[in-house]
Design a protein around this motif. Structure first.
Motif, PDB file in Angstrom:
ATOM      1  N   THR A  54     -17.720  83.621   0.959  1.00 45.03           N
ATOM      2  CA  THR A  54     -19.232  83.675   0.797  1.00 45.03           C
ATOM      3  C   THR A  54     -20.021  82.537   0.513  1.00 45.03           C
ATOM      4  OG1 THR A  54     -18.975  84.121  -1.656  1.00 45.03           O
ATOM      5  CG2 THR A  54     -19.122  85.991  -0.337  1.00 45.03           C
ATOM      6  N   ARG A  69     -18.085  87.758  10.242  1.00 42.69           N
ATOM      7  CA  ARG A  69     -18.314  88.662   9.479  1.00 42.69           C
ATOM      8  C   ARG A  69     -16.859  89.228   8.976  1.00 42.69           C
ATOM      9  NH1 ARG A  69     -21.824  92.341  13.505  1.00 42.69           N
ATOM     10  NH2 ARG A  69     -19.944  91.687  14.539  1.00 42.69           N
ATOM     11  N   THR A  80     -18.512  91.397   4.651  1.00 44.65           N
ATOM     12  CA  THR A  80     -19.359  92.401   5.431  1.00 44.65           C
ATOM     13  C   THR A  80     -18.396  93.952   4.828  1.00 44.65           C
ATOM     14  OG1 THR A  80     -19.815  91.390   7.358  1.00 44.65           O
ATOM     15  CG2 THR A  80     -19.429  93.825   7.491  1.00 44.65           C
ATOM     16  N   ALA A  96     -19.756  85.603   6.100  1.00 40.77           N
ATOM     17  CA  ALA A  96     -20.337  86.705   5.310  1.00 40.77           C
ATOM     18  C   ALA A  96     -19.264  87.570   4.930  1.00 40.77           C
ATOM     19  CB  ALA A  96     -21.527  87.255   6.020  1.00 40.77           C
ATOM     20  N   ALA A 102     -18.500  96.155  12.775  1.00 41.21           N
ATOM     21  CA  ALA A 102     -19.084  94.869  12.204  1.00 41.21           C
ATOM     22  C   ALA A 102     -18.190  93.791  11.747  1.00 41.21           C
ATOM     23  CB  ALA A 102     -20.190  95.585  10.995  1.00 41.21           C
ATOM     24  N   VAL A 103     -16.932  94.292  11.684  1.00 39.63           N
ATOM     25  CA  VAL A 103     -16.073  93.173  10.986  1.00 39.63           C
ATOM     26  C   VAL A 103     -15.569  92.345  12.302  1.00 39.63           C
ATOM     27  CG1 VAL A 103     -13.675  92.891  10.039  1.00 39.63           C
ATOM     28  CG2 VAL A 103     -15.568  94.606   9.210  1.00 39.63           C
ATOM     29  N   ALA A 140     -21.563  94.404   0.548  1.00 39.12           N
ATOM     30  CA  ALA A 140     -20.528  94.655   1.596  1.00 39.12           C
ATOM     31  C   ALA A 140     -20.293  96.233   1.580  1.00 39.12           C
ATOM     32  CB  ALA A 140     -19.443  93.907   1.097  1.00 39.12           C
ATOM     33  N   THR A 141     -19.836  96.623   2.662  1.00 38.76           N
ATOM     34  CA  THR A 141     -19.655  98.090   2.987  1.00 38.76           C
ATOM     35  C   THR A 141     -18.104  98.285   2.303  1.00 38.76           C
ATOM     36  OG1 THR A 141     -20.578  98.224   4.968  1.00 38.76           O
ATOM     37  CG2 THR A 141     -18.903 100.010   4.514  1.00 38.76           C
ATOM     38  N   THR A 158     -22.216  84.377  12.801  1.00 33.39           N
ATOM     39  CA  THR A 158     -21.851  84.623  11.580  1.00 33.39           C
ATOM     40  C   THR A 158     -20.721  85.251  11.833  1.00 33.39           C
ATOM     41  OG1 THR A 158     -24.231  84.744  10.414  1.00 33.39           O
ATOM     42  CG2 THR A 158     -22.190  85.945   9.460  1.00 33.39           C
TER      43      THR A 158
END
Length: 346
Positions: A31, A12, A39, A37, A74-75, A60-61, A10
């Motif tokens: 999306t 992100r 994120t 995704a 996470a990105v 998402a954060t 994935t």
């Protein structure tokens, strides 16, 4: 660039901004793309409520600022749609943080900054691409196929007209000279890109004429010629005074090819018209979401370690020609287009 090397397949995404354009076009494209995704989102303080809403809607954060998003492990990839004067800085920051980058046009407003970005991308082994979404619509591919087939003969001329109106007093960043605003570095990028893409090289010289709406310090309309040598030319006009218009013509020695809506959105069929001595032939190209096709192509390049679908050489060329337009308009005459960094031709 190396292939995407995250722990899963994935890709992100983090997005710098929370405007209606981002929410309507780019985030849905991300999306809706398999293997992608959303994120994280970050915005400037005055758009914090909009960013929070986007975060809630997509799980998402929401980061308090751009720096925090870029530092987020996470990105994997960052989309940068900020004002033109901020593209280079935030692209370099994202690359230094190990992120892949999709940056809105213009990637940079001079060729030297494009070269800096290219060097940083190579050092980070990351993919960076300028977001020319219209290139990914099937009607542009069909136009290229017809040209390559020889149906209209040798390409001799290109005419491109791109425009949409922005109202004075709207607060639009494109009207702010301090943010790199003006027609040339926004809608003009599309008009310039069409002949550069189909000729596959930069012109030898250009002659541009700018006009400005009263009370504004940016160019709001322009007409320009581009001389590619040996009888090959382009004529472009672009504006934020009038529109909408996004059309181009390819003039060959045996015919003309016309695309009347290069910004065909999802739900709008594309139409390619060919005029030759045999008559008029019109093809309908089924509707497509060119934003999603752009995200899909970018993500595939990241995963495969392949070159970006819009090469950095093209971005350097666009910046170089845009700068020549500015020089020509300021001098009131033709400007030579030169570079020591690119060998022309495809």
């Amino acid at each position: 660039m190396t292939a995407h090397d995250e722990r899963d397949s994935t890709l992100r995404w983090g997005v710098l901004g929370a405007t209606s354009y981002i929410a309507t076009h780019l985030i849905p494209a991300i999306t809706a793309t398999h293997g992608c995704a959303l994120t994280a989102v970050a915005s400037r303080p005055e758009r914090a409520a909009a960013a929070a809403e986007l975060g809630r809607a997509h799980g998402a954060t929401v980061h308090p600022d751009y720096r925090a998003l870029i530092a987020d492990p996470a990105v994997d990839a960052v989309y940068i749609p900020l004002p033109n004067t901020q593209h280079v800085d935030w692209t370099l920051r994202a690359l230094e943080a190990g992120k892949h980058v999709l940056v809105e046009k213009p990637m940079a407003m001079d060729e030297e900054d494009c070269a800096r970005i290219e060097k940083a991308a190579e050092a980070a082994s990351r993919t960076v691409m300028e977001a020319f979404m219209y290139r990914f619509h099937p009607q542009q591919r069909r136009a290229a196929e017809i040209l390559a087939s020889g149906k209209i003969g040798e390409l001799r001329g290109v005419r491109a007209s791109f425009a949409f109106r922005i109202e004075s007093g709207s607060g639009n960043i494109r009207l702010d000279a301090a943010l790199g605003g003006g027609a040339t570095w926004d809608v003009g990028c599309y008009a310039v890109d069409v002949p550069l893409f189909f000729f596959g090289r930069a012109p030898g010289q250009v002659s541009a004429h700018f006009s400005s709406r009263p009370g504004l310090a940016v160019d709001t309309s322009a007409v320009a010629t581009m001389d590619f040598g040996q009888g090959h030319f382009a004529v472009v006009d672009y504006s934020i005074d009038y529109g909408p218009r996004a059309a181009y013509e390819l003039q060959g020695t045996r015919g003309t090819l016309m695309v009347r809506n290069a910004w065909a959105m999802d739900g709008e069929d594309g139409v390619v018209t060919v005029l030759t001595e045999d008559g008029v032939h019109e093809e309908t190209v089924p509707s497509a979401n060119h934003y999603q096709l752009q995200v899909e192509a970018f993500a595939a390049a990241v995963r495969d370690g392949a070159p970006a679908p819009v090469p950095l050489a093209d971005s350097r060329r666009t910046a170089r020609v845009g700068r020549a337009f500015v020089a020509s308009a300021a001098a009131g005459g033709a400007a030579v287009v030169t570079s020591a960094q690119e060998t022309e031709g495809r």
